[in-house]
Scaffold this motif. Structure first.
Motif, PDB file in Angstrom:
ATOM      1  N   SER A  44       0.824  -1.212   0.000  1.00 20.86           N
ATOM      2  CA  SER A  44       0.000   0.000   0.000  1.00 20.86           C
ATOM      3  C   SER A  44       0.865   1.271   0.000  1.00 20.86           C
ATOM      4  N   LEU A  45       2.152   1.114   0.220  1.00 24.06           N
ATOM      5  CA  LEU A  45       3.020   2.293   0.327  1.00 24.06           C
ATOM      6  C   LEU A  45       3.544   2.796  -1.012  1.00 24.06           C
ATOM      7  N   ILE A  46       3.251   2.050  -2.076  1.00 24.86           N
ATOM      8  CA  ILE A  46       3.741   2.456  -3.404  1.00 24.86           C
ATOM      9  C   ILE A  46       3.039   3.743  -3.833  1.00 24.86           C
ATOM     10  N   ASP A  47       3.822   4.758  -4.181  1.00 27.40           N
ATOM     11  CA  ASP A  47       3.217   5.956  -4.779  1.00 27.40           C
ATOM     12  C   ASP A  47       4.159   6.524  -5.839  1.00 27.40           C
ATOM     13  N   ALA A  48       3.794   7.632  -6.431  1.00 30.56           N
ATOM     14  CA  ALA A  48       4.576   8.176  -7.554  1.00 30.56           C
ATOM     15  C   ALA A  48       6.032   8.418  -7.177  1.00 30.56           C
ATOM     16  N   ARG A  49       6.302   8.614  -5.870  1.00 31.51           N
ATOM     17  CA  ARG A  49       7.675   8.913  -5.448  1.00 31.51           C
ATOM     18  C   ARG A  49       8.545   7.652  -5.365  1.00 31.51           C
TER      19      ARG A  49
END
Ligand SMILES: Nc1ncnc2c1ncn2[C@@H]1O[C@H](COP(=O)(O)OP(=O)(O)OP(=O)(O)O)[C@@H](O)[C@H]1O
Ligand SMILES: [Mn+2]
Length: 422
Positions: free
Chosen positions: A86-91
């Motif tokens: 769930s921690l995957i983001d654009a950064r």
């Protein structure tokens, strides 16, 4: 020939000999009966020991599979994997303060519930499903560390370089390579009972303790046999991203990150652009998506890591974020790192463009001063430790120093404020 095959033949010969002696009248019925009973008892004992061979290997290995008894295996695996994903983001794929130690120990000791053979590309690999449902890409260490089967490791790759790349990616604060650690797996205890026929057919059990398989490294003619003593297989274990993985091909052109590379020079139309011409960077920047800062500076970050690792194989790879739109740039494929030849052109995006993110610039200089202690800290509890042989580590140090010299050159010629971008 194995000891057991030998024993089998010896017993058959013994039986034949006894029968021949009986026919010649050398012995009576009583002696024959005693000898036959004795031989049958021998066969029975042999059969039992043969049957329990798998178990006996298993028993002697108990306790050695878990890499480090000090590191407790996390219990709440489904939640742990869910949190991580769930921690995957654009950064990136995980934040700076993420508890990597916990995830790494989970990857190293969680029970394997399924194993699939992935189509062999350059590297022999398994897709493992761990308890709690997380999939892991496992590449076994085949070649001895530091041995190069082929120029630039094309063909048989080195999975320990994937572990190295993860450590460096992390130390530079990119945090965009799927979490990777070493893992030791027991063929007998962890794989055998769940492996498909396809997987078992590839592996050969020799002397019932060593497990071997034959593989032809794609670029070499020679077929080699790789063996794992007591069936203990060490390799790299990388978190599998349950997403569509794509390679960036800028629209209306076949121009991509690889075009900076020496190896793709022959395949692309822009081959002359690579020869250090000043116009190359502005041309590159004018092509979407590289007209966008986030994409362009990702390419520079890739060049930083590829230069440090002397890796020829990386492509601009991305996944799509949870919103179905955002591009999340990732870094994968470092098994061909530490090419024994210096590949200056890997640094072309750095020394030609002379433009870099402030955070990357600072991280590179910081790492230059502390590489040895930081790399040791990142990898000291790894089951594959020491991840790099001293001469390969020295190559890493050398490459990092050279990269710093490119940046020094850029600052000297263009001035800090034109090189470092916030
Ligand atoms: N962590 C991952 N999560 C999801 N998919 C992955 C992951 N790592 C690799 N893949 C997919 O598997 C493919 C092969 O992986 P990888 O490049 O590591 O293998 P390889 O044997 O080194 O192949 P290559 O011949 O491309 O060097 C990738 O192109 C990618 O599509
Ligand atoms: Mn590869």
């Amino acid at each position: 020939m194995s000891t057991y095959r030998h024993m089998e033949l010896t017993m058959k010969l013994l039986l034949l000999h006894i029968l021949r002696l009986f026919k010649r009248g050398v012995m009576g019925y009583k002696t024959l009966l005693i000898l036959l009973l004795f031989t049958m008892a021998l066969i029975a004992i042999y059969a039992r020991s043969n049957d329990s061979l798998l178990t006996s290997v298993k028993n002697t290995n108990t306790g050695k599979i878990r890499p480090d008894p000090e590191v407790l295996c996390p219990k709440n695996l489904p939640e742990l994997w869910a949190d991580m994903n769930s921690l995957i983001d654009a950064r990136g794929l995980y934040p700076n303060d993420f508890n990597l130690k916990l995830i790494k120990s989970a990857i190293r000791c969680a029970r394997i519930i399924q194993v699939e053979q992935l189509k062999v590309q350059n590297t022999f690999k398994w897709l493992l499903t761990l308890e709690g449902g997380q999939k892991i890409l496992f590449k076994p260490l085949l070649l001895p560390k530091g041995e190069h089967e082929h120029e630039c490791n094309v063909g048989c790759e080195h999975p320990e370089y994937e572990i190295t790349a993860f450590a460096i990616n992390r130390l530079l604060g990119f945090n965009n390579m799927p979490i990777t650690t070493g893992r030791q797996i027991s063929w007998f205890e962890e794989i055998f009972s769940i492996a498909s026929k396809e997987i078992k057919d590839v592996m050969k059990i020799i002397n019932t303790t060593d497990v071997c398989f034959k593989l032809r490294c794609p670029t070499t003619v020679r077929i080699r046999e790789f063996c794992f003593s007591r069936g203990m297989i060490k390799g790299s274990a990388m978190v599998w991203l349950n997403r569509t993985i794509r390679i960036m091909y800028p629209k209306k052109t076949n121009f991509q990150y690889h075009d900076f590379h020496i190896y793709s020079r022959l395949r692309n139309k822009f081959k002359n652009s690579l020869q250090g011409q000043d116009g190359f960077c502005s041309l590159f920047r004018s092509i979407p998506p590289y007209s966008e800062d986030r994409m362009f500076y990702h390419i520079i970050d890739m060049a930083v890591i590829d230069y440090i690792l002397n890796n020829i194989d990386q492509r601009h790879t991305y996944i799509i974020g949870d919103d179905g739109k955002t591009i999340v740039n990732i870094m994968i494929d470092f098994g061909q790192s530490f090419c024994p030849y210096p590949l200056l052109l890997l640094g072309a995006p750095i020394y030609q463009c002379c433009s870099i993110r402030n955070s990357t610039f600072k991280a590179v200089y910081r790492l230059r001063d502390r590489l040895e202690e930081e790399f040791e800290k990142e990898t000291m509890d790894d089951p594959v430790y020491p991840v790099l042989l001293p001469n390969v580590f020295q190559q890493l140090q050398r490459q990092l120093k050279e990269l710093v010299s490119f940046l020094d050159f850029c600052v000297a010629h263009k001035g800090m404020k034109n090189v470092v971008i916030d």
